[in-house]
Design a protein around this motif. Structure first.
Motif, PDB file in Angstrom:
ATOM      1  N   ASP A 122       0.833  -1.196   0.000  1.00 14.10           N
ATOM      2  CA  ASP A 122       0.000   0.000   0.000  1.00 14.10           C
ATOM      3  C   ASP A 122       0.870   1.248   0.000  1.00 14.10           C
ATOM      4  O   ASP A 122       2.095   1.194   0.128  1.00 14.10           O
ATOM      5  CB  ASP A 122      -0.953   0.000   1.188  1.00 14.10           C
ATOM      6  N   LEU A 123       0.210   2.404  -0.144  1.00 13.76           N
ATOM      7  CA  LEU A 123       0.940   3.656  -0.273  1.00 13.76           C
ATOM      8  C   LEU A 123       1.698   3.994   1.008  1.00 13.76           C
ATOM      9  O   LEU A 123       2.765   4.611   0.956  1.00 13.76           O
ATOM     10  CB  LEU A 123      -0.044   4.779  -0.630  1.00 13.76           C
ATOM     11  N   GLY A 124       1.167   3.589   2.157  1.00 11.91           N
ATOM     12  CA  GLY A 124       1.869   3.862   3.409  1.00 11.91           C
ATOM     13  C   GLY A 124       3.196   3.150   3.500  1.00 11.91           C
ATOM     14  O   GLY A 124       4.216   3.747   3.867  1.00 11.91           O
ATOM     15  N   SER A 125       3.245   1.861   3.154  1.00 12.13           N
ATOM     16  CA  SER A 125       4.503   1.118   3.218  1.00 12.13           C
ATOM     17  C   SER A 125       5.466   1.551   2.122  1.00 12.13           C
ATOM     18  O   SER A 125       6.687   1.505   2.301  1.00 12.13           O
ATOM     19  CB  SER A 125       4.227  -0.385   3.114  1.00 12.13           C
ATOM     20  N   ILE A 126       4.935   2.003   0.980  1.00 16.93           N
ATOM     21  CA  ILE A 126       5.807   2.548  -0.064  1.00 16.93           C
ATOM     22  C   ILE A 126       6.445   3.842   0.407  1.00 16.93           C
ATOM     23  O   ILE A 126       7.637   4.088   0.197  1.00 16.93           O
ATOM     24  CB  ILE A 126       5.005   2.766  -1.361  1.00 16.93           C
ATOM     25  N   ALA A 127       5.664   4.701   1.082  1.00 12.46           N
ATOM     26  CA  ALA A 127       6.195   5.969   1.577  1.00 12.46           C
ATOM     27  C   ALA A 127       7.302   5.748   2.599  1.00 12.46           C
ATOM     28  O   ALA A 127       8.235   6.553   2.706  1.00 12.46           O
ATOM     29  CB  ALA A 127       5.075   6.801   2.192  1.00 12.46           C
ATOM     30  N   THR A 184      -0.070  -3.460  -7.321  1.00 14.87           N
ATOM     31  CA  THR A 184       0.390  -4.765  -7.751  1.00 14.87           C
ATOM     32  C   THR A 184       1.284  -4.662  -8.987  1.00 14.87           C
ATOM     33  O   THR A 184       1.096  -3.775  -9.821  1.00 14.87           O
ATOM     34  CB  THR A 184      -0.803  -5.694  -8.066  1.00 14.87           C
ATOM     35  N   ASP A 185       2.259  -5.565  -9.072  1.00 17.88           N
ATOM     36  CA  ASP A 185       3.102  -5.692 -10.263  1.00 17.88           C
ATOM     37  C   ASP A 185       3.792  -4.366 -10.585  1.00 17.88           C
ATOM     38  O   ASP A 185       3.775  -3.888 -11.724  1.00 17.88           O
ATOM     39  CB  ASP A 185       2.253  -6.148 -11.437  1.00 17.88           C
ATOM     40  N   VAL A 186       4.441  -3.779  -9.576  1.00 20.76           N
ATOM     41  CA  VAL A 186       5.069  -2.463  -9.725  1.00 20.76           C
ATOM     42  C   VAL A 186       6.468  -2.615 -10.308  1.00 20.76           C
ATOM     43  O   VAL A 186       7.237  -3.491  -9.897  1.00 20.76           O
ATOM     44  CB  VAL A 186       5.127  -1.746  -8.358  1.00 20.76           C
ATOM     45  N   ASP A 187       6.795  -1.746 -11.250  1.00 23.20           N
ATOM     46  CA  ASP A 187       8.136  -1.714 -11.825  1.00 23.20           C
ATOM     47  C   ASP A 187       9.047  -0.761 -11.056  1.00 23.20           C
ATOM     48  O   ASP A 187      10.180  -1.092 -10.747  1.00 23.20           O
ATOM     49  CB  ASP A 187       8.059  -1.299 -13.294  1.00 23.20           C
ATOM     50  N   ALA A 188       8.545   0.430 -10.731  1.00 25.41           N
ATOM     51  CA  ALA A 188       9.342   1.405  -9.977  1.00 25.41           C
ATOM     52  C   ALA A 188       8.420   2.486  -9.428  1.00 25.41           C
ATOM     53  O   ALA A 188       7.329   2.722  -9.962  1.00 25.41           O
ATOM     54  CB  ALA A 188      10.437   2.030 -10.843  1.00 25.41           C
ATOM     55  N   VAL A 189       8.876   3.120  -8.358  1.00 24.88           N
ATOM     56  CA  VAL A 189       8.189   4.281  -7.778  1.00 24.88           C
ATOM     57  C   VAL A 189       9.203   5.421  -7.706  1.00 24.88           C
ATOM     58  O   VAL A 189      10.270   5.269  -7.109  1.00 24.88           O
ATOM     59  CB  VAL A 189       7.628   3.985  -6.384  1.00 24.88           C
ATOM     60  N   GLU A 190       8.872   6.542  -8.344  1.00 25.60           N
ATOM     61  CA  GLU A 190       9.741   7.713  -8.322  1.00 25.60           C
ATOM     62  C   GLU A 190       9.096   8.811  -7.475  1.00 25.60           C
ATOM     63  O   GLU A 190       7.909   9.087  -7.624  1.00 25.60           O
ATOM     64  CB  GLU A 190       9.971   8.249  -9.741  1.00 25.60           C
ATOM     65  N   VAL A 191       9.889   9.413  -6.614  1.00 21.90           N
ATOM     66  CA  VAL A 191       9.433  10.552  -5.817  1.00 21.90           C
ATOM     67  C   VAL A 191      10.219  11.771  -6.269  1.00 21.90           C
ATOM     68  O   VAL A 191      11.446  11.823  -6.111  1.00 21.90           O
ATOM     69  CB  VAL A 191       9.641  10.309  -4.311  1.00 21.90           C
ATOM     70  N   THR A 192       9.534  12.733  -6.866  1.00 27.57           N
ATOM     71  CA  THR A 192      10.151  13.972  -7.328  1.00 27.57           C
ATOM     72  C   THR A 192       9.708  15.092  -6.402  1.00 27.57           C
ATOM     73  O   THR A 192       8.521  15.378  -6.281  1.00 27.57           O
ATOM     74  CB  THR A 192       9.738  14.292  -8.775  1.00 27.57           C
ATOM     75  N   MET A 206       4.184  20.534  -4.018  1.00 33.41           N
ATOM     76  CA  MET A 206       5.124  19.918  -3.080  1.00 33.41           C
ATOM     77  C   MET A 206       5.918  18.778  -3.710  1.00 33.41           C
ATOM     78  O   MET A 206       7.002  18.456  -3.238  1.00 33.41           O
ATOM     79  CB  MET A 206       4.371  19.379  -1.856  1.00 33.41           C
ATOM     80  N   GLY A 207       5.379  18.163  -4.750  1.00 33.82           N
ATOM     81  CA  GLY A 207       6.082  17.065  -5.393  1.00 33.82           C
ATOM     82  C   GLY A 207       5.113  16.041  -5.950  1.00 33.82           C
ATOM     83  O   GLY A 207       3.892  16.197  -5.888  1.00 33.82           O
ATOM     84  N   VAL A 208       5.685  14.963  -6.477  1.00 33.16           N
ATOM     85  CA  VAL A 208       4.901  13.937  -7.156  1.00 33.16           C
ATOM     86  C   VAL A 208       5.425  12.563  -6.777  1.00 33.16           C
ATOM     87  O   VAL A 208       6.645  12.350  -6.676  1.00 33.16           O
ATOM     88  CB  VAL A 208       4.974  14.117  -8.690  1.00 33.16           C
ATOM     89  N   ILE A 209       4.508  11.623  -6.559  1.00 28.42           N
ATOM     90  CA  ILE A 209       4.845  10.204  -6.425  1.00 28.42           C
ATOM     91  C   ILE A 209       4.338   9.514  -7.684  1.00 28.42           C
ATOM     92  O   ILE A 209       3.132   9.470  -7.944  1.00 28.42           O
ATOM     93  CB  ILE A 209       4.209   9.589  -5.168  1.00 28.42           C
ATOM     94  N   ASN A 210       5.271   9.018  -8.471  1.00 33.98           N
ATOM     95  CA  ASN A 210       4.963   8.452  -9.784  1.00 33.98           C
ATOM     96  C   ASN A 210       5.144   6.935  -9.726  1.00 33.98           C
ATOM     97  O   ASN A 210       6.265   6.440  -9.563  1.00 33.98           O
ATOM     98  CB  ASN A 210       5.898   9.071 -10.832  1.00 33.98           C
TER      99      ASN A 210
END
Length: 444
Positions: A122-127, A184-192, A206-210
């Motif tokens: 989920d987004l919390g564990s990704i953050a 699911t099936d994530v390739d990458a997460v970029e935080v700009t 403030m930025g972007v989570i891609n």
């Protein structure tokens, strides 16, 4: 008085010393070359399972010449270079694949392999795995993301949040679209970090989570996993794909399901625990590539409606005394209400033993609520992405639809008694339509 010496004796002595040094140098060189050859053979020679590839005794004793040493060094150097090469990290922060070190932005990248290894869904564990990013937990409707400590939205739903969420090129204009589902099936997460409104979505100050998921390929692939844990938890993941028509049409399907009981039980309804997990997410993609200059990808995602108890995990404490202790506790304290005769008839329930501090009759952590219900959420979407190289330019079109359903009846008075009959329902149905066009010249 100078001592007479024989010049010929000095020359012979020096020559002996030189010969000894040459012999020692030659022996040292042979040992060094032998070690090099052994290392090269150990690294390059194929070894069977359970065995170590080493040179034979004849090889170890055989003299080495300079040509053999050079060959061994040349064979060894590429292996060492390969071991040191960590690979290049590419990002899409400016809508093109670029090396991370070439992008003049504050960008951090978390790979899908790392997220899978850490079981971050989920987004919390990704953050938690991205620097300067904080997940501010509310319920499914009021959670938010902040970057560098700015952007938090306190218990309020927001459109066009200052920290944008983009999934496969589709900008989520509503915070809850990303707060209650697993990726699911994530390739990458970029935080700009920093303002990105020019390239990466409106109002992203403030930025972007891609989030980029894995795309269909013409190579057949099947992978799956199942995890079991405490609180009757189960996590199942699978992805499958490959070519439908070689080099023309490919597909990829993936899903993840996560179910888990919460650590706080409800004595009134033992099947109602806090905070439980009940999530299912799936995606199907199709890639059409008739020529090298044109490709089209259709993606359909679905999160069926399910219920999770996020509200109601509330532990009550006793109201403090007035400054004038002779007045006793205020009449609004639950102790006053629960002390009435109608409530004291239930001998199994008491203010101290059940209402305060999340204690239940068996002294375990829990609540006793009669009208508490889970928060029901669901979502579905479809996106069509076309890419076309024409006239030395690149044209991209992304057409997308996304909706969201939220239904909550989750306010209780803190007791199993029928005090509150209307527990504060809230129903919300949201949808967005988006169209993005980009026309970019080639780099340079």
């Amino acid at each position: 008085k100078a001592k007479a010496t024989n010049p010929q004796v000095n020359v012979n002595s020096l020559q002996q010393q030189i010969d000894q040094l040459n012999q020692a140098l030659e022996a040292s060189k042979r040992r060094e070359l032998e070690l090099i050859q052994r290392g090269s053979a150990t690294t390059l020679a194929p070894a069977t399972a359970g065995a170590i590839a080493t040179p034979s005794a004849a090889q170890a004793e055989a003299p080495l010449d300079t040509a053999q040493a050079d060959s061994a060094l040349q064979a060894k150097e590429p292996v060492e270079e390969k071991a040191k090469d960590l690979g290049e990290v590419t990002v899409r922060s400016r809508h093109r694949l670029e090396k991370l070190q070439d992008v003049p932005l504050a960008v951090s990248v978390v790979t899908g392999k790392e997220l899978e290894r850490e079981n971050a869904l989920d987004l919390g564990s990704i953050a938690n795995r991205a620097s300067n990013v904080t997940w501010n937990q509310g319920n499914q409707r009021t959670s938010s993301i902040s970057i560098r400590g700015v952007g938090k939205v306190g218990q309020t739903e927001a459109q066009d949040p200052s920290v944008g969420i983009i999934v496969d090129g589709v900008n989520f204009a509503y915070n809850p679209l990303s707060s209650s589902y697993d990726f699911t099936d994530v390739d990458a997460v970029e935080v700009t970090r920093g303002p990105q409104g020019t390239l990466q979505g409106r109002n992203t100050t403030m930025g972007v989570i891609n989030v980029t998921t894995k795309r269909p390929t013409f190579t057949r692939e099947v992978n799956y996993s199942a995890l079991f844990g405490n609180y009757n938890s189960i996590i199942g993941k699978a992805a499958v794909g490959g070519a439908i028509i070689d080099d023309v049409l490919a597909w990829r399907g993936s899903f993840v399901t996560e179910k888990q009981q919460g650590d706080v039980k409800n004595n009134y309804n033992p099947d109602n625990t806090y905070q439980n997990k009940d999530r299912l997410s799936g995606r199907a993609q199709f890639l059409f590539k008739p020529t090298d200059d044109f490709s089209s990808r259709l993606a359909i995602d679905l999160q069926p409606r399910s219920g999770e108890n996020t509200n109601g995990r509330t532990f009550y404490t006793q109201t403090p005394l007035y400054s004038d202790s002779t007045k006793g506790r205020p009449a609004t304290d639950a102790q006053v209400r629960l002390g009435r005769d109608w409530f004291t008839r239930d001998k199994d329930y008491s203010y101290l033993g059940n209402y305060l501090n999340g204690r239940t009759g068996d002294n375990s952590l829990g609540v006793n609520l009669d009208t508490q219900q889970p928060v029901v959420t669901g979502s579905k979407g479809i996106a069509l992405e076309n890419n076309w190289d024409v006239l030395n330019h690149h044209l991209t079109s992304i057409t997308a639809y996304k909706d969201y359903h939220f239904n909550a009846h989750d306010n209780d008075d803190g007791t199993p008694f029928n005090i509150v009959r209307n527990n504060g329902g809230y129903l919300n149905d949201y949808y967005q339509l988006s169209q993005e066009l980009r026309f970019a010249n080639q780099k340079g």
